[in-house]
Structures are given as structure tokens and as C-alpha cells.
Design a protein around this motif. Structure first.
Motif, PDB file in Angstrom:
ATOM      1  N   MET A   1       0.828  -1.201   0.000  1.00 52.56           N
ATOM      2  CA  MET A   1       0.000   0.000   0.000  1.00 52.56           C
ATOM      3  C   MET A   1       0.864   1.252   0.000  1.00 52.56           C
ATOM      4  O   MET A   1       1.744   1.401   0.849  1.00 52.56           O
ATOM      5  N   LYS A   2       0.623   2.128  -0.949  1.00 53.18           N
ATOM      6  CA  LYS A   2       1.353   3.385  -0.992  1.00 53.18           C
ATOM      7  C   LYS A   2       0.812   4.344   0.067  1.00 53.18           C
ATOM      8  O   LYS A   2      -0.370   4.316   0.393  1.00 53.18           O
ATOM      9  N   GLY A   3       1.683   5.203   0.564  1.00 55.48           N
ATOM     10  CA  GLY A   3       1.264   6.174   1.554  1.00 55.48           C
ATOM     11  C   GLY A   3       0.809   7.468   0.902  1.00 55.48           C
ATOM     12  O   GLY A   3       1.409   7.930  -0.069  1.00 55.48           O
ATOM     13  N   PHE A   4      -0.250   8.064   1.454  1.00 54.78           N
ATOM     14  CA  PHE A   4      -0.798   9.312   0.926  1.00 54.78           C
ATOM     15  C   PHE A   4      -0.685  10.421   1.974  1.00 54.78           C
ATOM     16  O   PHE A   4      -1.105  10.248   3.116  1.00 54.78           O
ATOM     17  N   SER A   5      -0.138  11.547   1.550  1.00 58.37           N
ATOM     18  CA  SER A   5      -0.154  12.762   2.360  1.00 58.37           C
ATOM     19  C   SER A   5      -1.244  13.664   1.804  1.00 58.37           C
ATOM     20  O   SER A   5      -1.091  14.244   0.719  1.00 58.37           O
ATOM     21  N   ILE A   6      -2.367  13.764   2.510  1.00 55.25           N
ATOM     22  CA  ILE A   6      -3.508  14.563   2.055  1.00 55.25           C
ATOM     23  C   ILE A   6      -3.297  15.999   2.529  1.00 55.25           C
ATOM     24  O   ILE A   6      -3.287  16.266   3.732  1.00 55.25           O
ATOM     25  N   GLY A  70       0.259  27.905  -1.147  1.00 57.35           N
ATOM     26  CA  GLY A  70      -0.039  27.145   0.055  1.00 57.35           C
ATOM     27  C   GLY A  70       0.326  25.681  -0.091  1.00 57.35           C
ATOM     28  O   GLY A  70       0.941  25.079   0.805  1.00 57.35           O
ATOM     29  N   ASN A  71      -0.027  25.083  -1.224  1.00 53.13           N
ATOM     30  CA  ASN A  71       0.310  23.678  -1.455  1.00 53.13           C
ATOM     31  C   ASN A  71       1.817  23.473  -1.569  1.00 53.13           C
ATOM     32  O   ASN A  71       2.369  22.529  -0.996  1.00 53.13           O
ATOM     33  N   ASN A  72       2.485  24.332  -2.327  1.00 55.61           N
ATOM     34  CA  ASN A  72       3.939  24.202  -2.461  1.00 55.61           C
ATOM     35  C   ASN A  72       4.632  24.240  -1.103  1.00 55.61           C
ATOM     36  O   ASN A  72       5.559  23.463  -0.838  1.00 55.61           O
ATOM     37  N   ARG A  73       4.191  25.139  -0.234  1.00 55.19           N
ATOM     38  CA  ARG A  73       4.838  25.312   1.066  1.00 55.19           C
ATOM     39  C   ARG A  73       4.471  24.218   2.058  1.00 55.19           C
ATOM     40  O   ARG A  73       5.162  24.035   3.072  1.00 55.19           O
ATOM     41  N   ALA A  74       3.410  23.472   1.783  1.00 56.98           N
ATOM     42  CA  ALA A  74       3.015  22.378   2.675  1.00 56.98           C
ATOM     43  C   ALA A  74       3.733  21.068   2.359  1.00 56.98           C
ATOM     44  O   ALA A  74       3.817  20.186   3.228  1.00 56.98           O
ATOM     45  N   VAL A  75       4.253  20.942   1.148  1.00 60.22           N
ATOM     46  CA  VAL A  75       4.878  19.685   0.733  1.00 60.22           C
ATOM     47  C   VAL A  75       6.031  19.258   1.649  1.00 60.22           C
ATOM     48  O   VAL A  75       6.165  18.059   1.949  1.00 60.22           O
ATOM     49  N   PRO A  76       6.899  20.162   2.140  1.00 58.73           N
ATOM     50  CA  PRO A  76       7.969  19.720   3.046  1.00 58.73           C
ATOM     51  C   PRO A  76       7.465  19.046   4.329  1.00 58.73           C
ATOM     52  O   PRO A  76       8.226  18.329   4.985  1.00 58.73           O
ATOM     53  N   PHE A  77       6.195  19.256   4.686  1.00 53.79           N
ATOM     54  CA  PHE A  77       5.630  18.619   5.869  1.00 53.79           C
ATOM     55  C   PHE A  77       5.172  17.189   5.574  1.00 53.79           C
ATOM     56  O   PHE A  77       4.854  16.438   6.496  1.00 53.79           O
ATOM     57  N   ALA A  78       5.109  16.806   4.303  1.00 56.10           N
ATOM     58  CA  ALA A  78       4.567  15.507   3.895  1.00 56.10           C
ATOM     59  C   ALA A  78       5.609  14.406   4.039  1.00 56.10           C
ATOM     60  O   ALA A  78       6.749  14.554   3.599  1.00 56.10           O
ATOM     61  N   GLU A  79       5.189  13.278   4.616  1.00 56.81           N
ATOM     62  CA  GLU A  79       6.096  12.156   4.841  1.00 56.81           C
ATOM     63  C   GLU A  79       5.792  10.951   3.949  1.00 56.81           C
ATOM     64  O   GLU A  79       6.549   9.979   3.963  1.00 56.81           O
ATOM     65  N   LYS A  80       4.715  10.996   3.190  1.00 59.68           N
ATOM     66  CA  LYS A  80       4.319   9.855   2.362  1.00 59.68           C
ATOM     67  C   LYS A  80       4.775  10.051   0.916  1.00 59.68           C
ATOM     68  O   LYS A  80       5.155  11.139   0.501  1.00 59.68           O
ATOM     69  N   GLU A  81       4.716   8.969   0.136  1.00 57.80           N
ATOM     70  CA  GLU A  81       5.248   8.996  -1.230  1.00 57.80           C
ATOM     71  C   GLU A  81       4.308   9.618  -2.256  1.00 57.80           C
ATOM     72  O   GLU A  81       4.738  10.070  -3.325  1.00 57.80           O
ATOM     73  N   ILE A  82       2.999   9.631  -1.940  1.00 54.00           N
ATOM     74  CA  ILE A  82       2.017  10.233  -2.841  1.00 54.00           C
ATOM     75  C   ILE A  82       1.415  11.459  -2.164  1.00 54.00           C
ATOM     76  O   ILE A  82       0.893  11.362  -1.041  1.00 54.00           O
ATOM     77  N   LEU A  83       1.496  12.605  -2.828  1.00 55.38           N
ATOM     78  CA  LEU A  83       0.829  13.804  -2.352  1.00 55.38           C
ATOM     79  C   LEU A  83      -0.598  13.799  -2.884  1.00 55.38           C
ATOM     80  O   LEU A  83      -0.836  13.432  -4.038  1.00 55.38           O
ATOM     81  N   LEU A  84      -1.557  14.227  -2.059  1.00 60.48           N
ATOM     82  CA  LEU A  84      -2.938  14.300  -2.515  1.00 60.48           C
ATOM     83  C   LEU A  84      -3.478  15.672  -2.127  1.00 60.48           C
ATOM     84  O   LEU A  84      -3.808  15.935  -0.973  1.00 60.48           O
TER      85      LEU A  84
END
Length: 338
Positions: A1-6, A70-84
Motif C-alpha cells: 500500500m502506498k502512503g498518501f499525504s492529504i 499554500g500547497n507548495n509550502r506544505a509539501v515539506p511537511f509531507a512524509e508519504k510517497e504520494i501527495l494528494l
């Protein structure tokens, strides 16, 4: 299962969060996280999230950076392989991530979107994404299930998995490594069409965009840029020109761009004759702003063209004129396009 960062961008939208976020938190999937990208809200949004859903990450910013920033600046907080990237006015079905997970089994798939229905009319597709996005040869965008303002009822007619030209930014799943490698959303777009630009860039680099019909979400839509507003008209026309100039193949830029300019002029004068002077002015402003931005856009185009793996436009760009099909031939459904 791939991880999703929503990732959910919000600005002073506490009521939307109260109405729509609960369904996201109830997602039935073993590997996901939720990140709220807060664009300096002062309506109590952060306090409500902390007290109600303490497990949710909050990326707090110093001002309103809009959707792209807002989305660009939130990506560094994401720990999963798929951004959503999920709009704050979207409800989801509990099992919605399974279909999206399956879409990424293909290593060439860079991004995917779920089936998107309307919150207010749940048996109909939703304007912003429907069953996946396409574009005609002159840069006019539409969806399976929506052509201009004609939105279809979902009767299972688009339940097949297919490659798209673009996936809707209201619920856009994308590989994190490719998002970062591509430079993320181009913040010059501010609002509207930034996801189409991103999907086009990735296709020019040899990747695919796809549709996951098993995954279903419900979008309210029309919150930040109401339909028919002069501001929306401005961004629609300006950002379309930005996108075409950056991403068209050399052949299409030479053969089609000036005709697209002509079609925009026709649209502007049509609005004026219909008693909509603010729309006419919005189109004029869009073209002036495009001309003023041409130097920067040309530099971006040069850099992007060097990354192309083919001299042709993506195969998902349909070789039709949507204007002719809809306004002359009267086509109202995607399945009737010729």
C-alpha cells in the motif's frame, strides 16, 4: 500500500472544515496522513483543528499564499510517497484511497484523480473535475462528463480507467518525487489551471495522467472563484495563455497560438454584445498581462522544452475544436465529440 499525504489548503474557511473534514478523517485506509496548510486564517480554524483532530498536522503560514503557494509550502511537511491535494470543500467516500493506490501501480503514472461528483446534486458529475480532464488543440479545457457549462448525470458511462490530459486540482494525487522534480505548481498562475500546467509538463517528460473511477469524492466548488465572476474570467483567459506558451510543441505554437488569440477576441466581443462589459474588460486585461509577462514565460518555455522527450503534443490532447463542436455542432456530452 502506498502512503498518501492529504494536503488541504485553507484560508478563513472554518465552516468548510467543519462540514467536509470529518469525512476525510474517517477514511478507511492503512497508510495516510492529513496536513492542513493554513494561509494565515484568523477565524479560529487552527484552534478548532487542534482541539478536534489533534492528530492532524498543521502547516501555518504568515500570509495567504493561495492554492499554488499554500500547497507548495506544505509539501515539506509531507512524509508519504504520494501527495494528494484536496480542496477544503470535498467530501470523500470511506474507501476512496484504494482506487487511487491502484492507479499508481503503473510506474509511468505521475498523477491521478478520482471520480468527482457534485455535493449539491450527488448523481451528477462536478464541474471542476467530473471523470477526468482533457484539452482541445487550441487549449480549451473540458472533462469527461462536462463540456463548458453542460454537466452530465453519472450513469456509469465513464467508469472505465483511461489516460487523461489533466487531473483536477480539487483532488489531485501525484508522486511526491515527480512533483518536487517538476518544480511544483507555478505560482504565477495564482488560481486556476495550475494543475493543468503541471500535468502538461509531466506528460511532456514522458509520464501519464490517469483516472481512478473506483475512487469517488463529492466537491462543492465555486468557493474561491465563483462562476461567471470577472476575476474568474481574467484568470481563465490569462492562465490559459500562460500554459499554452509554456507547454505547446513548437509546431502547435507556430500554427495554433495566433488562432487562439483570435478566438479569445471573439469571446470578448461576444460578452460585450451580450451586455457583459466587465467580462470584456477581464479578457482584455488577461491579454495585456500575458504580453507583459512574455519575457519571463519565454525563459520558462526554453527551460521546459529542453526537458521534453518528444517533439509532439501529448496524445491526450484531442485533435478537435471544442468551440466548433459545442457552439456550432451543438455537442453537449463528451461521448458525442467527434
Amino acid at each position: 500500500m502506498k502512503g498518501f499525504s492529504i494536503i488541504i489548503v485553507t484560508w478563513n474557511a472554518l465552516e468548510h472544515l467543519k462540514n467536509f473534514l470529518p469525512s476525510v478523517t474517517k477514511t478507511d485506509y492503512p497508510n495516510f496522513e492529513i496536513i492542513i496548510a493554513d494561509n494565515a486564517s484568523d477565524d479560529g480554524s487552527k484552534e478548532w483543528i487542534k482541539s478536534t483532530y489533534p492528530e492532524i498536522k498543521i502547516a501555518s503560514f504568515d500570509r495567504n499564499y493561495g492554492y499554488c503557494g499554500g500547497n507548495n509550502r506544505a509539501v515539506p511537511f509531507a512524509e508519504k510517497e504520494i501527495l494528494l491535494f484536496l480542496n477544503n470543500d470535498v467530501k470523500v467516500e470511506k474507501d476512496w484511497l484504494y482506487g487511487l493506490n491502484k492507479a499508481f501501480d503503473d510506474d509511468l503514472v505521475a498523477a491521478a484523480q478520482p471520480k468527482m461528483r457534485s455535493v449539491t446534486e450527488s448523481d451528477h458529475f462536478e464541474y471542476a473535475g467530473a471523470a477526468g480532464g482533457f484539452i482541445d488543440k487550441y487549449g480549451y479545457t473540458f472533462c469527461r462528463g462536462r463540456i463548458f457549462d453542460e454537466v452530465e448525470k453519472d450513469e456509469g458511462q465513464y467508469d472505465d480507467k483511461t489516460d487523461l490530459f489533466w487531473a483536477s486540482g480539487a483532488a489531485l494525487a501525484i508522486r511526491k518525487d515527480l512533483f518536487l522534480k517538476s518544480g511544483g505548481f507555478d505560482e504565477v498562475f495564482e488560481f486556476h489551471m495550475e494543475e493543468i500546467d503541471l500535468c502538461w509538463r509531466m506528460q511532456n517528460q514522458g509520464f501519464k495522467i490517469t483516472y481512478a473511477p473506483e475512487s469517488v469524492v463529492y466537491h462543492l466548488g465555486g468557493g474561491s472563484l465563483p462562476m461567471g465572476s470577472p476575476r474568474k474570467v481574467f484568470y481563465n483567459f490569462r492562465n490559459s495563455l500562460f500554459m499554452l506558451w509554456k507547454n505547446y510543441s513548437s509546431t502547435s505554437l507556430r500554427k495554433r497560438f495566433l488562432l487562439r488569440i483570435f478566438l479569445d477576441i471573439v469571446a470578448a466581443w461576444k460578452a460585450l454584445l451580450e451586455g457583459k462589459p466587465k467580462e470584456w474588460l477581464a479578457v482584455a486585461r488577461a491579454h495585456v498581462h500575458f504580453l507583459r509577462s512574455l519575457g519571463d514565460l519565454t525563459r520558462k518555455r526554453k527551460a521546459l522544452q529542453q526537458k521534453r522527450v518528444t517533439d509532439d503534443d501529448p496524445k491526450t490532447m484531442l485533435d478537435i475544436s471544442l468551440i466548433w463542436q459545442h457552439f456550432v455542432k451543438g455537442v453537449k456530452k463528451f461521448s458525442h465529440l467527434k
